[in-house]
Motif scaffolding. Structure first.
Motif, mmCIF file in Angstrom:
data_model
loop_
_atom_site.group_PDB
_atom_site.id
_atom_site.type_symbol
_atom_site.label_atom_id
_atom_site.label_comp_id
_atom_site.label_asym_id
_atom_site.label_seq_id
_atom_site.Cartn_x
_atom_site.Cartn_y
_atom_site.Cartn_z
ATOM 1 N N ARG A 152 -8.424 -7.222 -12.633
ATOM 2 C CA ARG A 152 -7.793 -5.964 -11.917
ATOM 3 C C ARG A 152 -8.764 -5.804 -10.051
ATOM 4 N NH1 ARG A 152 -6.856 -2.102 -15.254
ATOM 5 N NH2 ARG A 152 -7.658 -1.706 -17.390
ATOM 6 N N ARG A 153 -7.384 -6.078 -9.239
ATOM 7 C CA ARG A 153 -7.331 -6.501 -7.760
ATOM 8 C C ARG A 153 -6.617 -5.646 -7.023
ATOM 9 N NH1 ARG A 153 -6.714 -13.267 -9.730
ATOM 10 N NH2 ARG A 153 -8.405 -13.550 -9.805
ATOM 11 N N GLY A 187 -5.175 -2.755 -5.734
ATOM 12 C CA GLY A 187 -5.389 -0.878 -5.207
ATOM 13 C C GLY A 187 -4.176 -0.211 -5.340
ATOM 14 N N THR A 188 -4.037 1.425 -4.301
ATOM 15 C CA THR A 188 -2.716 2.249 -3.748
ATOM 16 C C THR A 188 -1.793 1.424 -3.673
ATOM 17 O OG1 THR A 188 -4.027 4.189 -5.152
ATOM 18 C CG2 THR A 188 -1.864 4.090 -3.622
ATOM 19 N N ASP A 223 -1.348 -1.684 -2.583
ATOM 20 C CA ASP A 223 -0.728 -2.945 -3.503
ATOM 21 C C ASP A 223 0.426 -2.344 -4.003
ATOM 22 O OD1 ASP A 223 -2.449 -4.510 -1.449
ATOM 23 O OD2 ASP A 223 -4.225 -4.332 -3.467
ATOM 24 N N HIS A 237 -2.812 -11.177 -7.140
ATOM 25 C CA HIS A 237 -3.555 -10.569 -5.247
ATOM 26 C C HIS A 237 -3.003 -11.384 -4.451
ATOM 27 C CE1 HIS A 237 -6.164 -8.776 -2.487
ATOM 28 N NE2 HIS A 237 -6.474 -9.861 -1.850
ATOM 29 N N VAL A 295 -5.138 -2.848 -12.409
ATOM 30 C CA VAL A 295 -4.607 -2.544 -11.361
ATOM 31 C C VAL A 295 -5.774 -1.773 -11.337
ATOM 32 C CG1 VAL A 295 -4.218 -0.435 -10.901
ATOM 33 C CG2 VAL A 295 -2.296 -1.232 -11.047
ATOM 34 N N ARG A 296 -6.594 -1.544 -9.942
ATOM 35 C CA ARG A 296 -8.482 -0.587 -9.763
ATOM 36 C C ARG A 296 -7.734 0.678 -10.337
ATOM 37 N NH1 ARG A 296 -8.775 -4.147 -5.869
ATOM 38 N NH2 ARG A 296 -7.889 -2.269 -4.332
ATOM 39 N N ASN A 297 -8.617 0.977 -11.269
ATOM 40 C CA ASN A 297 -8.742 2.546 -12.148
ATOM 41 C C ASN A 297 -7.142 3.280 -11.216
ATOM 42 O OD1 ASN A 297 -9.402 5.622 -12.156
ATOM 43 N ND2 ASN A 297 -10.009 5.920 -9.894
ATOM 44 N N THR A 344 -4.567 5.384 -9.616
ATOM 45 C CA THR A 344 -3.942 5.174 -9.483
ATOM 46 C C THR A 344 -2.302 4.275 -9.090
ATOM 47 O OG1 THR A 344 -6.064 3.168 -8.405
ATOM 48 C CG2 THR A 344 -3.498 2.375 -7.892
#
Length: 435
Positions: A12-13, A15-16, A18, A142, A217-219, A223
């Motif tokens: 999970r790399r 963020g919103t 990205d 990423h 995806v993080r969170n 996100t």
């Protein structure tokens, strides 16, 4: 640093920002440089109405997808949602439509790169582009997101220059009446608008890449619902400005006939120095779309293999880079095969058909959400279902017939897999361990 966590878990790399950029890279590359001309051939001077219609359907799909992705933050998108909410068959049908339709999209974007850069060697250039981006994806998502961010920034700057040139130039003589000039020999309201909207939907499907990357995806519960409408809104604003500028300079009839509408628009506007820049930007935008498309298709293949709707082994995760390397290699190989025989216009129509069916399933799945699961007002998924089916039915006849035939093959594949693995598919996890 080597990611920690279960060996079969994706890292999970993202963020919103990205996620938004990956969605924009898919939409901007596909929409601005590939579909305006065929859509203008269908809708004529009513192209803005067709664009608005496609955006309305896309909005419903985006809202349904966002709520489902937050509920099921797994790779696979509507393949997972359909399976979990509607049953095994509908999940398979959605995944099949996405993989087959988006493989055609990948080929269309790769061919766009070749046509704009080296028209006489379009297919070899397209094959090289697919191979290069497949290798990039194998080194991790990423790095792919970073490349997409650079591509989107450059392309948006070029599009701003195109809009500026189009608005500064005298309006072209479209020769007739209509909201932005005459319709001429091209389409008009009614069926033409719907067919144009169906083709333009190809340009809005990029936000699906955000949902299919749910495990990276993080969170994701926060996100994904934020990233999807942001990406869609930015893409719509960009399309509307470019469509207005190009229609203003070329008129609908000339727009429908050109193979490189943005390059021709800046040439007609007297900004000859921008022509080579636009051609390079078109190729780079198509590369950005291809990058995001390969990511999304490979993650759906990964998920379908894990659910045994596609051959076992494609759900392998690289132990160090934590990417679905076998799925990415298979997808890259399949796209190369399609590139060797693809027709650009036909690929766009066929892709739109497959993806519209995919989103019809997504909306149907969203209808089953309860209030405590983040359910939308029922009108949103209902309009989404009706819109998807209507636009799919009004696409060019060849695309509809080919799409129906390919989905029939998908039903056979599901039936054969059901006989082999059984309904429960015991022993094959539906979710990856949490990170």
């Amino acid at each position: 640093m080597t990611p920690t966590g279960p060996p079969d878990a994706l890292a999970r790399r993202l963020g919103t920002g990205d996620a938004v950029v990956l969605g924009l890279a898919a939409m901007i590359g596909a929409g601005v440089f590939a579909v305006f001309a065929p859509a203008a051939a269908a809708a004529g001077a009513w192209l803005p109405l067709a664009l608005g219609t496609a955006a309305g359907v896309a909005y419903c799909n985006a809202m349904s997808s966002a709520r489902l992705a937050a509920r099921y933050p797994q790779s696979g998108g509507t393949y997972v949602y359909g399976r979990e909410r509607l049953g095994d068959f509908w999940g398979h049908l959605a995944g099949w439509g996405f993989v087959v339709g988006k493989t055609a999209s990948c080929a269309a974007m790769a061919l766009t790169v070749g046509v704009y850069l080296f028209p006489d060697q379009a297919r070899p250039v397209a094959v090289a582009a697919v191979l290069a981006l497949t290798v990039l994806n194998l080194f991790g998502v990423h790095r792919s997101a970073l490349a997409a961010r650079i591509i989107v920034a450059f392309v948006l700057a070029v599009l701003a220059a195109v809009v500026g040139a189009g608005l500064a130039a005298p309006a072209g003589d479209a020769g007739g009446t209509g909201p932005l000039g005459g319709v001429g020999s091209v389409g008009g309201p009614g069926w033409g608008v719907l067919q144009g909207a169906g083709l333009l939907f190809f340009a809005f499907a990029g936000y699906a890449r955000i949902a299919t990357l749910g495990e990276e995806v993080r969170n994701p519960q926060r996100t994904i619902p934020r990233a999807i409408p942001i990406a869609l809104g930015l893409a719509l604003a960009t399309y509307a400005l470019v469509a207005f500028a190009v229609l203003r300079v070329l008129g609908p009839a000339r727009l429908a006939e050109t193979t490189a509408p943005l390059a021709e628009a800046v040439a007609v506007a007297g900004a000859d120095a921008l022509v080579p820049v636009v051609r390079v930007a078109a190729a780079i935008a198509a590369l950005g779309a291809l990058l995001a498309l390969i990511l999304g298709v490979s993650r759906t293949v990964f998920a379908m293999s894990r659910g045994r709707h596609l051959p076992a082994g494609l759900d392998a995760v690289h132990p160090r880079r934590q990417v679905p390397h076998r799925a990415e290699i298979v997808v890259g190989t399949a796209v190369v095969a399609v590139v060797l025989f693809a027709d650009l216009t036909g690929a766009i129509g066929f892709s739109s058909f497959g993806v519209l069916i995919y989103y019809a399933v997504a909306n149907a799945a969203a209808l089953t959400l309860r209030r405590d699961e983040g359910a939308l007002p029922k009108v949103v998924p209902l309009v989404g279902i009706a819109g998807c089916l209507l636009l799919a039915a009004t696409l060019p006849g060849t695309a509809v017939l080919t799409g129906l035939a390919v989905f029939a093959v998908g039903v056979i594949v599901w039936w054969a897999g059901r006989r082999r693995f059984g309904r429960s598919r015991a022993g094959y996890p539906d979710t990856l361990p949490p990170r």
